[in-house]
Design a protein around this motif. Structure first.
Motif, PDB file in Angstrom:
ATOM      1  N   VAL A 137       0.899  -1.194  -0.061  1.00 34.01           N
ATOM      2  CA  VAL A 137       0.157  -0.050   0.101  1.00 34.01           C
ATOM      3  C   VAL A 137       0.897   1.270   0.185  1.00 34.01           C
ATOM      4  O   VAL A 137       1.848   1.363   0.698  1.00 34.01           O
ATOM      5  CB  VAL A 137      -0.945  -0.068   1.337  1.00 34.01           C
ATOM      6  CG1 VAL A 137      -1.921   1.290   1.182  1.00 34.01           C
ATOM      7  CG2 VAL A 137      -1.680  -1.227   1.123  1.00 34.01           C
ATOM      8  N   LEU A 138       0.617   2.056  -1.016  1.00 33.74           N
ATOM      9  CA  LEU A 138       1.337   3.484  -1.082  1.00 33.74           C
ATOM     10  C   LEU A 138       0.492   4.599  -0.995  1.00 33.74           C
ATOM     11  O   LEU A 138      -0.630   4.469  -1.925  1.00 33.74           O
ATOM     12  CB  LEU A 138       2.236   3.480  -2.347  1.00 33.74           C
ATOM     13  CG  LEU A 138       3.473   2.555  -2.446  1.00 33.74           C
ATOM     14  CD1 LEU A 138       4.089   2.681  -3.698  1.00 33.74           C
ATOM     15  CD2 LEU A 138       4.429   2.449  -1.107  1.00 33.74           C
ATOM     16  N   PHE A 139       0.454   5.345  -0.078  1.00 38.10           N
ATOM     17  CA  PHE A 139      -0.411   6.733  -0.023  1.00 38.10           C
ATOM     18  C   PHE A 139       0.455   7.942   0.125  1.00 38.10           C
ATOM     19  O   PHE A 139       1.291   7.921   1.077  1.00 38.10           O
ATOM     20  CB  PHE A 139      -1.364   6.232   0.906  1.00 38.10           C
ATOM     21  CG  PHE A 139      -1.277   6.431   2.385  1.00 38.10           C
ATOM     22  CD1 PHE A 139      -1.217   7.674   2.897  1.00 38.10           C
ATOM     23  CD2 PHE A 139      -0.755   5.395   3.086  1.00 38.10           C
ATOM     24  CE1 PHE A 139      -0.792   7.679   4.430  1.00 38.10           C
ATOM     25  CE2 PHE A 139      -0.581   5.357   4.333  1.00 38.10           C
ATOM     26  CZ  PHE A 139      -0.509   6.861   4.864  1.00 38.10           C
ATOM     27  N   SER A 140      -0.208   9.228   0.031  1.00 38.17           N
ATOM     28  CA  SER A 140       0.412  10.027   0.319  1.00 38.17           C
ATOM     29  C   SER A 140      -0.845  11.100   0.733  1.00 38.17           C
ATOM     30  O   SER A 140      -2.252  10.760   0.228  1.00 38.17           O
ATOM     31  CB  SER A 140       0.825  10.940  -1.055  1.00 38.17           C
ATOM     32  OG  SER A 140       0.175  11.176  -1.895  1.00 38.17           O
ATOM     33  N   THR A 141      -0.566  12.060   1.624  1.00 36.79           N
ATOM     34  CA  THR A 141      -1.726  12.863   2.393  1.00 36.79           C
ATOM     35  C   THR A 141      -0.930  14.285   3.025  1.00 36.79           C
ATOM     36  O   THR A 141       0.358  14.164   2.716  1.00 36.79           O
ATOM     37  CB  THR A 141      -2.488  12.240   3.370  1.00 36.79           C
ATOM     38  OG1 THR A 141      -3.415  12.953   3.778  1.00 36.79           O
ATOM     39  CG2 THR A 141      -1.426  12.053   4.624  1.00 36.79           C
ATOM     40  N   LEU A 142      -1.970  15.191   2.930  1.00 34.95           N
ATOM     41  CA  LEU A 142      -1.345  16.304   3.632  1.00 34.95           C
ATOM     42  C   LEU A 142      -1.315  16.439   5.030  1.00 34.95           C
ATOM     43  O   LEU A 142      -2.151  15.736   5.685  1.00 34.95           O
ATOM     44  CB  LEU A 142      -2.082  17.574   3.035  1.00 34.95           C
ATOM     45  CG  LEU A 142      -2.251  17.834   1.774  1.00 34.95           C
ATOM     46  CD1 LEU A 142      -3.352  18.966   1.212  1.00 34.95           C
ATOM     47  CD2 LEU A 142      -1.015  17.928   1.126  1.00 34.95           C
TER      48      LEU A 142
END
Length: 252
Positions: A137-142
């Protein structure tokens, strides 16, 4: 980790931006390329692009030799993605309630989408749930502090700045405390020729939904003049800073 999010309103906001998104998505592309660097494999995978928008990264993963499913809340975003032939499958759905009953994907990818979720812990659990053993799982967020220039610029107007609440890094880490979550951090600052261009960059990607609601009425010419004077800037132009968090989970 919990916030009230009107998913229908979010979908409408992004739907209105479906045809302009790619013109304004510099941040999304820069962030996504960095996120892709954490992938163990670049091809030969079944990929879920969760929160795909018009499919910029769906297409990237597909052209690299992967079978891609694009998933988004917005029917208009998915229709735009379909018209651009960005993925192999298109699925309307919510990251917090993924429409898959069993693990199906070698890579679950979500670039700058989970900040629109009500419960980050649930979103991460769902992404992990549909990932196959040995996958990622790869995710990005602020994170908190993003778009601080907007807050600064709005102070002389005596108006609430049009900025949503972002979780601090500690809360993002806590959301994955029962998962094999590793986090990386980075700050990216974009510069614009004028205030209007900076605001249009947010509108153009659909990031205009405010969880607390909007005030009535638009900005006057006087408001814009005040913003021009108070908006943080340097030799490059008017600034917007984003505190980015990259998440990596290896599926056991």
């Amino acid at each position: 980790m919990m916030q009230r999010v009107n998913k229908q309103a979010v979908a409408r906001a992004f739907g209105r931006a479906a045809h302009t998104y790619n013109q304004h998505a510099e941040l999304q592309r820069l962030c996504g390329e960095k996120l892709a660097g954490f992938a163990r494999k670049q091809q030969g995978q079944r990929v879920l692009d969760a929160g795909s928008g018009p499919g910029w990264f769906s297409k990237r993963w597909r052209e690299a030799g992967n079978a891609v499913t694009a998933l988004d809340l917005s029917a208009e975003m998915l229709e735009q993605a379909r018209s651009l032939h960005t993925a192999d499958c298109y699925q309307r759905g919510d990251i917090e309630a993924l429409p898959f009953t069993a693990p199906e994907f070698d890579l679950c990818w979500s670039n700058l989408a989970v900040q629109w979720c009500s419960d980050l812990r649930l979103a991460l659990t769902e992404l992990y749930r549909v990932t196959l053993p040995g996958g990622q799982v790869l995710f990005s967020t602020l994170s908190a502090g993003s778009l601080s220039e907007l807050t600064t610029a709005w102070q002389p107007l005596d108006l609430a700045a049009p900025v949503n609440h972002f979780l601090p890094v500690e809360a993002i880490a806590l959301a994955g405390d029962k998962l094999p979550l590793r986090l990386k951090q980075e700050t990216l600052t974009l510069a614009f020729a004028d205030v209007l261009s900076a605001l249009r960059s947010l509108k153009g990607i659909g990031a205009t939904h405010l969880h607390g609601g909007r005030r009535e009425g638009g900005l006057s010419r006087g408001h814009f003049q005040q913003l021009e004077q108070s908006w943080p800037r340097d030799s490059r132009g008017y600034l917007l800073s984003y505190h980015l968090v990259y998440g990596v989970m290896d599926r056991e």
